[in-house]
Design a protein around this motif. Structure first.
Motif, PDB file in Angstrom:
ATOM      1  N   ILE A  76      49.348  73.671  59.712  1.00  0.00           N
ATOM      2  CA  ILE A  76      50.323  72.597  59.520  1.00  0.00           C
ATOM      3  C   ILE A  76      51.448  73.052  58.598  1.00  0.00           C
ATOM      4  O   ILE A  76      52.628  72.839  58.888  1.00  0.00           O
ATOM      5  N   GLN A  77      51.097  73.700  57.507  1.00  0.00           N
ATOM      6  CA  GLN A  77      52.106  74.171  56.554  1.00  0.00           C
ATOM      7  C   GLN A  77      53.046  75.195  57.210  1.00  0.00           C
ATOM      8  O   GLN A  77      54.260  75.148  57.026  1.00  0.00           O
ATOM      9  N   THR A  78      52.485  76.112  57.971  1.00  0.00           N
ATOM     10  CA  THR A  78      53.293  77.129  58.653  1.00  0.00           C
ATOM     11  C   THR A  78      54.241  76.479  59.653  1.00  0.00           C
ATOM     12  O   THR A  78      55.430  76.809  59.708  1.00  0.00           O
ATOM     13  N   ARG A  79      53.724  75.522  60.434  1.00  0.00           N
ATOM     14  CA  ARG A  79      54.568  74.844  61.421  1.00  0.00           C
ATOM     15  C   ARG A  79      55.675  74.043  60.727  1.00  0.00           C
ATOM     16  O   ARG A  79      56.821  74.035  61.162  1.00  0.00           O
ATOM     17  N   GLU A  80      55.328  73.353  59.652  1.00  0.00           N
ATOM     18  CA  GLU A  80      56.336  72.568  58.940  1.00  0.00           C
ATOM     19  C   GLU A  80      57.426  73.462  58.355  1.00  0.00           C
ATOM     20  O   GLU A  80      58.605  73.113  58.385  1.00  0.00           O
ATOM     21  N   GLN A  81      57.037  74.614  57.852  1.00  0.00           N
ATOM     22  CA  GLN A  81      58.029  75.569  57.329  1.00  0.00           C
ATOM     23  C   GLN A  81      58.932  76.052  58.457  1.00  0.00           C
ATOM     24  O   GLN A  81      60.152  76.144  58.302  1.00  0.00           O
ATOM     25  N   LEU A  82      58.343  76.347  59.606  1.00  0.00           N
ATOM     26  CA  LEU A  82      59.119  76.811  60.752  1.00  0.00           C
ATOM     27  C   LEU A  82      60.112  75.738  61.207  1.00  0.00           C
ATOM     28  O   LEU A  82      61.286  76.026  61.440  1.00  0.00           O
ATOM     29  N   VAL A  83      59.642  74.503  61.325  1.00  0.00           N
ATOM     30  CA  VAL A  83      60.526  73.415  61.742  1.00  0.00           C
ATOM     31  C   VAL A  83      61.671  73.261  60.740  1.00  0.00           C
ATOM     32  O   VAL A  83      62.838  73.116  61.135  1.00  0.00           O
ATOM     33  N   ALA A  84      61.364  73.299  59.449  1.00  0.00           N
ATOM     34  CA  ALA A  84      62.402  73.167  58.421  1.00  0.00           C
ATOM     35  C   ALA A  84      63.449  74.276  58.560  1.00  0.00           C
ATOM     36  O   ALA A  84      64.656  74.011  58.466  1.00  0.00           O
ATOM     37  N   GLU A  85      63.002  75.496  58.787  1.00  0.00           N
ATOM     38  CA  GLU A  85      63.955  76.607  58.931  1.00  0.00           C
ATOM     39  C   GLU A  85      64.790  76.473  60.201  1.00  0.00           C
ATOM     40  O   GLU A  85      65.975  76.795  60.201  1.00  0.00           O
ATOM     41  N   LEU A  86      64.179  75.978  61.273  1.00  0.00           N
ATOM     42  CA  LEU A  86      64.938  75.762  62.504  1.00  0.00           C
ATOM     43  C   LEU A  86      66.002  74.693  62.293  1.00  0.00           C
ATOM     44  O   LEU A  86      67.137  74.831  62.764  1.00  0.00           O
ATOM     45  N   LEU A  87      65.635  73.637  61.585  1.00  0.00           N
ATOM     46  CA  LEU A  87      66.583  72.549  61.344  1.00  0.00           C
ATOM     47  C   LEU A  87      67.722  72.975  60.412  1.00  0.00           C
ATOM     48  O   LEU A  87      68.829  72.449  60.510  1.00  0.00           O
ATOM     49  N   ASP A  88      67.447  73.917  59.529  1.00  0.00           N
ATOM     50  CA  ASP A  88      68.473  74.409  58.610  1.00  0.00           C
ATOM     51  C   ASP A  88      69.376  75.475  59.228  1.00  0.00           C
ATOM     52  O   ASP A  88      70.422  75.796  58.682  1.00  0.00           O
ATOM     53  N   MET A  89      68.959  76.014  60.356  1.00  0.00           N
ATOM     54  CA  MET A  89      69.700  77.103  60.976  1.00  0.00           C
ATOM     55  C   MET A  89      70.973  76.577  61.643  1.00  0.00           C
ATOM     56  O   MET A  89      70.938  75.548  62.318  1.00  0.00           O
ATOM     57  N   PRO A  90      72.083  77.262  61.443  1.00  0.00           N
ATOM     58  CA  PRO A  90      73.312  76.839  62.133  1.00  0.00           C
ATOM     59  C   PRO A  90      73.108  76.838  63.653  1.00  0.00           C
ATOM     60  O   PRO A  90      72.415  77.697  64.210  1.00  0.00           O
TER      61      PRO A  90
END
Length: 150
Positions: A97-111
């Motif tokens: 869950i933590q890994t997926r949440e980190q991935l989603v956060a980085e995707l959302l922050d990506m231009p």
């Protein structure tokens, strides 16, 4: 990054994974069929690919370099070995869950330009493929659980 359906599906996967905390330990570790992985190994496998996206694919996209993939069989074996290493069910689920949440956060922050940038693959294409990959394994696990839970 605008939120799209693939990223929302990626995010929602964590909610489903959290329901596996209630899964009986015997079912958690039992192979889905002879010679196949257990639920724990499948979940570890998904996390391993999330980790690859975080540590290899996203940096490649940001640098504008070709996206590379590890040897699939060896990489998948590492995930299976990790699930069978003695890590507890709750610990593995929380890590997933933590890994997926980190991935989603980085995707959302990506231009947005990075998300659609065409290298040898676009990140948009890969995320849609990984959503299908998640769905396949989720359906596989749910079908098996329907047959084995009382």
């Amino acid at each position: 990054m605008p939120i799209n359906n693939d990223i929302l599906n990626f995010k929602e996967f964590s909610t489903w994974v959290a329901t596996l905390h209630e899964l009986d330990r015997e079912l958690w570790t039992r192979p889905l069929s002879k010679g196949k992985w257990s639920t724990s190994e499948i979940i570890s496998h998904i996390m391993n690919w999330d980790h690859h996206i975080l540590t290899s694919i996203l940096p490649a996209v940001k640098a504008g370099t070709p996206i590379r993939f590890p040897d699939e069989d060896r990489y998948n074996q590492q995930a299976s070995d990790y699930a069978r290493s003695g890590i507890g069910q709750s610990a593995l689920l929380e890590e997933v869950i933590q890994t997926r949440e980190q991935l989603v956060a980085e995707l959302l922050d990506m231009p947005e330009a990075y998300y659609y940038k065409q290298l040898n693959y676009s990140l948009s294409f890969l995320i849609s493929e990984f959503v299908l990959h998640d769905r396949h394994h989720k359906e596989q696990i749910e079908s098996w659980l329907r047959q084995h839970q009382e």
